[in-house]
Design an enzyme around this catalytic site. Structure first.
Site, PDB file in Angstrom:
ATOM      1  N   TYR A 177     -32.726  14.947 -12.836  1.00  0.00           N
ATOM      2  CA  TYR A 177     -32.165  13.905 -13.701  1.00  0.00           C
ATOM      3  C   TYR A 177     -30.795  14.301 -14.246  1.00  0.00           C
ATOM      4  O   TYR A 177     -30.419  13.899 -15.336  1.00  0.00           O
ATOM      5  CB  TYR A 177     -33.154  13.558 -14.835  1.00  0.00           C
ATOM      6  CG  TYR A 177     -34.531  13.238 -14.299  1.00  0.00           C
ATOM      7  CD1 TYR A 177     -34.746  12.061 -13.593  1.00  0.00           C
ATOM      8  CD2 TYR A 177     -35.582  14.138 -14.433  1.00  0.00           C
ATOM      9  CE1 TYR A 177     -35.989  11.778 -13.046  1.00  0.00           C
ATOM     10  CE2 TYR A 177     -36.830  13.862 -13.886  1.00  0.00           C
ATOM     11  CZ  TYR A 177     -37.019  12.685 -13.194  1.00  0.00           C
ATOM     12  OH  TYR A 177     -38.250  12.415 -12.655  1.00  0.00           O
ATOM     13  N   GLY A 232     -41.335  15.594  -9.707  1.00  0.00           N
ATOM     14  CA  GLY A 232     -39.896  15.483  -9.484  1.00  0.00           C
ATOM     15  C   GLY A 232     -39.239  16.670 -10.152  1.00  0.00           C
ATOM     16  O   GLY A 232     -38.775  17.619  -9.508  1.00  0.00           O
ATOM     17  N   ARG A 233     -39.257  16.614 -11.481  1.00  0.00           N
ATOM     18  CA  ARG A 233     -38.653  17.663 -12.301  1.00  0.00           C
ATOM     19  C   ARG A 233     -39.145  19.066 -11.921  1.00  0.00           C
ATOM     20  O   ARG A 233     -38.358  20.001 -11.835  1.00  0.00           O
ATOM     21  CB  ARG A 233     -39.027  17.381 -13.765  1.00  0.00           C
ATOM     22  CG  ARG A 233     -38.342  18.223 -14.794  1.00  0.00           C
ATOM     23  CD  ARG A 233     -39.007  17.987 -16.168  1.00  0.00           C
ATOM     24  NE  ARG A 233     -39.242  16.585 -16.421  1.00  0.00           N
ATOM     25  CZ  ARG A 233     -38.367  15.756 -16.981  1.00  0.00           C
ATOM     26  NH1 ARG A 233     -37.202  16.212 -17.369  1.00  0.00           N
ATOM     27  NH2 ARG A 233     -38.664  14.488 -17.173  1.00  0.00           N
ATOM     28  N   TYR A 281     -32.196  11.217 -24.494  1.00  0.00           N
ATOM     29  CA  TYR A 281     -33.426  11.565 -25.221  1.00  0.00           C
ATOM     30  C   TYR A 281     -33.364  12.880 -25.986  1.00  0.00           C
ATOM     31  O   TYR A 281     -34.356  13.596 -26.056  1.00  0.00           O
ATOM     32  CB  TYR A 281     -34.695  11.580 -24.357  1.00  0.00           C
ATOM     33  CG  TYR A 281     -34.691  11.294 -22.894  1.00  0.00           C
ATOM     34  CD1 TYR A 281     -35.118  10.039 -22.450  1.00  0.00           C
ATOM     35  CD2 TYR A 281     -34.346  12.255 -21.950  1.00  0.00           C
ATOM     36  CE1 TYR A 281     -35.200   9.769 -21.095  1.00  0.00           C
ATOM     37  CE2 TYR A 281     -34.432  11.983 -20.585  1.00  0.00           C
ATOM     38  CZ  TYR A 281     -34.862  10.733 -20.184  1.00  0.00           C
ATOM     39  OH  TYR A 281     -34.959  10.460 -18.848  1.00  0.00           O
ATOM     40  N   ARG A 296     -29.061  13.370 -20.235  1.00  0.00           N
ATOM     41  CA  ARG A 296     -30.342  13.538 -20.946  1.00  0.00           C
ATOM     42  C   ARG A 296     -30.212  13.880 -22.435  1.00  0.00           C
ATOM     43  O   ARG A 296     -30.971  13.347 -23.243  1.00  0.00           O
ATOM     44  CB  ARG A 296     -31.230  14.540 -20.214  1.00  0.00           C
ATOM     45  CG  ARG A 296     -31.650  14.031 -18.826  1.00  0.00           C
ATOM     46  CD  ARG A 296     -32.632  14.950 -18.126  1.00  0.00           C
ATOM     47  NE  ARG A 296     -33.923  14.981 -18.781  1.00  0.00           N
ATOM     48  CZ  ARG A 296     -34.346  15.955 -19.566  1.00  0.00           C
ATOM     49  NH1 ARG A 296     -33.605  17.018 -19.790  1.00  0.00           N
ATOM     50  NH2 ARG A 296     -35.528  15.873 -20.125  1.00  0.00           N
ATOM     51  N   GLU A 308     -46.971  13.686  -7.653  1.00  0.00           N
ATOM     52  CA  GLU A 308     -45.578  13.252  -7.503  1.00  0.00           C
ATOM     53  C   GLU A 308     -44.623  14.035  -8.408  1.00  0.00           C
ATOM     54  O   GLU A 308     -43.978  13.456  -9.275  1.00  0.00           O
ATOM     55  CB  GLU A 308     -45.461  11.775  -7.881  1.00  0.00           C
ATOM     56  CG  GLU A 308     -46.409  10.873  -7.147  1.00  0.00           C
ATOM     57  CD  GLU A 308     -46.335   9.432  -7.634  1.00  0.00           C
ATOM     58  OE1 GLU A 308     -46.368   8.537  -6.786  1.00  0.00           O
ATOM     59  OE2 GLU A 308     -46.242   9.208  -8.853  1.00  0.00           O
ATOM     60  N   CYS A 364     -15.692  10.009 -24.712  1.00  0.00           N
ATOM     61  CA  CYS A 364     -15.368   9.420 -26.004  1.00  0.00           C
ATOM     62  C   CYS A 364     -16.607   8.836 -26.660  1.00  0.00           C
ATOM     63  O   CYS A 364     -16.745   7.610 -26.803  1.00  0.00           O
ATOM     64  CB  CYS A 364     -14.311   8.339 -25.831  1.00  0.00           C
ATOM     65  SG  CYS A 364     -12.773   9.045 -25.296  1.00  0.00           S
ATOM     66  N   GLU A 365     -17.516   9.706 -27.011  1.00  0.00           N
ATOM     67  CA  GLU A 365     -18.771   9.354 -27.683  1.00  0.00           C
ATOM     68  C   GLU A 365     -19.146  10.559 -28.530  1.00  0.00           C
ATOM     69  O   GLU A 365     -19.235  11.669 -27.992  1.00  0.00           O
ATOM     70  CB  GLU A 365     -19.905   9.168 -26.655  1.00  0.00           C
ATOM     71  CG  GLU A 365     -19.914   7.884 -25.902  1.00  0.00           C
ATOM     72  CD  GLU A 365     -20.336   6.705 -26.748  1.00  0.00           C
ATOM     73  OE1 GLU A 365     -21.150   6.887 -27.669  1.00  0.00           O
ATOM     74  OE2 GLU A 365     -19.815   5.604 -26.495  1.00  0.00           O
TER      75      GLU A 365
HETATM   76  C1  LIG Z   1     -40.658   9.704 -12.756  1.00  0.00           C
HETATM   77  C2  LIG Z   1     -41.909   9.638 -12.007  1.00  0.00           C
HETATM   78  C3  LIG Z   1     -42.424  10.776 -11.399  1.00  0.00           C
HETATM   79  C4  LIG Z   1     -41.788  12.127 -11.535  1.00  0.00           C
HETATM   80  O1  LIG Z   1     -41.788  12.580 -12.845  1.00  0.00           O
HETATM   81  P1  LIG Z   1     -41.359  14.083 -13.138  1.00  0.00           P
HETATM   82  O2  LIG Z   1     -41.443  14.191 -14.617  1.00  0.00           O
HETATM   83  O3  LIG Z   1     -39.983  14.248 -12.645  1.00  0.00           O
HETATM   84  O4  LIG Z   1     -42.326  14.963 -12.433  1.00  0.00           O
HETATM   85  C5  LIG Z   1     -43.559  10.647 -10.637  1.00  0.00           C
HETATM   86  N1  LIG Z   1     -44.175   9.461 -10.487  1.00  0.00           N
HETATM   87  C6  LIG Z   1     -43.709   8.341 -11.072  1.00  0.00           C
HETATM   88  C7  LIG Z   1     -44.419   7.073 -10.854  1.00  0.00           C
HETATM   89  C8  LIG Z   1     -42.578   8.384 -11.853  1.00  0.00           C
HETATM   90  O5  LIG Z   1     -42.127   7.278 -12.436  1.00  0.00           O
END
Ligand SMILES: *Cc1c(COP(=O)(O)O)cnc(C)c1O
Length: 437
Positions: free
Chosen positions: A388, A290-291, A332, A328, A288, A359-360
């Site tokens: 993100y 994303g990034r 973090y 981000r 999975e 304003c932070e």
């Molecule tokens: C956020 C998340 C991802 C994706 O994370 P990345 O760091 O963007 O690859 C995949 N699976 C689950 C369950 C997540 O919460």
């Protein structure tokens, strides 16, 4: 160079074959610009590696990283599957005509409505996260008289080397069932006893922005300890093993990610060993990312504004965005790199810190970065803002959300419009002031 983009003969940064200074003029700033061929390249690094290894797999793009109709069209075209974690993300996927059988629903607090919508649209899989959800899901399935595939999300107790706030695989987590304390097995048995539920396998996600493969390998071992035991006790054979996302990308020179296919190689290698060891059938492997799909594929363009020099302390250079389009750093302490897009070949002559407009005091995009001589109206391009960034953008200080452009092979297309001031107040209602005595 810490970024994958070209610089043209005028010293301008190019993204997707388009001059970013032209894009800034055409669409305004702040502006997200995605290099679509880079999104494709990242997706294919995962998909093709599985294919070359002959492993049945699904590469599910975690759409929370950046969800929009255009993005999901590209994901669909690249044969990705899709993770959604809310009705809004699911709605976007349906509107993008994403194949429902390749959509997976996540979330630690799925509502009755979310589960209903997922079941109603026959999505591929629901990743079950906790006991309350099992009861809700049972109600939904009874009401709709349907069956569903589920994965059981477990926490294998692995601490991935990453920032604490984005660590989700450890025992004290709001996500999933714990493997060690027996709750995962309890949930498994409960689900196995439900006619309308097909437990296709296990899921774990150990964290985000992870560079080493050892965390993933340890997670695979933990999952197989459990699967080995369940085979003995319950003759259970999982069809799917979902190992989550979290593959690291380069934000700054300090980050040194391995090639994306390397994660797949390492995972497949360990699964092969464990399958042998426990006498299990080779499961489908789902991941999975994303990034890793979109992160490095975008830059954010800003127009530079006010400078403030505190002699002997620091020079602040402010830009026309900030924590509203990139939360981000404030959330973090995430680090970014940038270049002045219209002076990309100029010598770096001064050290500045890039401040947002909110304003932070915490609204800082980059601390201490070398830039050329910057003037009012230059274009600053911050790299690796594809994940993100837009998806976490917000309306603090009532800044309208930025626009998003896709660029590919020299052509640019607006895929998310810039918000207008009317958009900002479209849900506001006047208060009817009454005479009160
Ligand atoms: C956020 C998340 C991802 C994706 O994370 P990345 O760091 O963007 O690859 C995949 N699976 C689950 C369950 C997540 O919460």
């Amino acid at each position: 160079m810490n970024h994958p983009f070209e610089i043209n003969k005028d010293g301008h940064l190019m993204v997707g074959g388009v001059d970013t200074t032209y894009l800034a003029r055409k669409y305004g700033t702040p502006l997200f610009v995605y290099d679509v061929s880079l999104i494709r390249k990242n997706a294919r690094a995962f998909v093709d590696t599985f294919r070359e290894l002959g492993i049945k797999a699904q590469v599910a793009y975690a759409s929370k990283a950046f969800s929009s109709i255009a993005m999901l069209q590209v994901a669909k075209q690249e044969n990705l599957s899709l993770d959604v974690v809310s009705q809004g993300e699911l709605y976007t996927a349906l509107q993008a005509d994403f194949p429902v059988e390749r959509i997976h629903l996540h979330g630690n607090n799925k509502s009755y409505q979310e589960l209903s919508m997922a079941v109603e649209h026959n999505i591929g899989c629901i990743v079950v996260d906790n006991f309350s959800e099992i009861d809700l899901l049972e109600e939904v399935l009874t009401e709709q008289n349907k069956t569903v595939n589920v994965l059981l999300r477990v926490t294998p107790g692995i601490e991935a080397h990453t920032h604490d706030y984005i660590l989700t695989g450890n025992e004290d987590s709001k996500f999933g069932f714990d493997l060690l304390n027996g709750q995962a097995e309890q949930a498994f048995l409960k689900l196995q006893n439900m006619e309308a539920i097909n437990v296709v396998g296990l899921h774990c996600h150990i964290g985000s922005q992870i560079f080493e493969t050892d965390g993933f390998i340890m997670a695979v071992r933990k999952l197989f300890e459990t699967l080995g035991a369940w085979k003995q006790k319950f003759s259970y054979m999982p069809k799917v093993l979902n190992l989550g996302g979290g593959f690291g990308i380069r934000y700054t020179a300090e980050d040194d990610p391995i090639p994306l296919g390397g994660y797949v190689d390492a995972l497949v290698d360990e699964v092969a060993k464990q399958v042998d060891r426990h006498g299990l059938d080779f499961p489908e492997i789902w991941i999975e990312p994303g990034r890793a799909i979109v992160g490095n594929a975008a830059v954010t363009l800003y127009t530079t504004g006010a400078k403030k020099e505190i002699p002997g302390v620091r020079k602040y250079l402010s830009v026309d965005g900030g924590m509203t389009d990139n939360l981000r750093p404030a959330l973090y302490q995430a680090k970014y790199d940038a270049v002045v897009a219209n002076k990309a070949n100029d010598p770096l002559t001064e050290m500045v810190s890039i401040a947002g407009k909110c304003c932070e005091s915490g609204d800082m995009l980059i601390w201490d970065i070398e830039v050329p001589e910057v003037e009012y109206g230059d274009i600053l391009a911050v790299f690796s803002t594809g994940a993100y960034g837009y998806s976490m953008s917000n309306h603090y200080n009532r800044f309208p959300k930025a626009a998003v452009v896709f660029a590919e092979q020299g052509e640019d297309q607006l895929v998310i419009q810039r918000e207008s001031y009317q958009d900002l107040i479209k849900n506001d209602l006047p208060y009817e002031i009454k005479e009160r005595v």
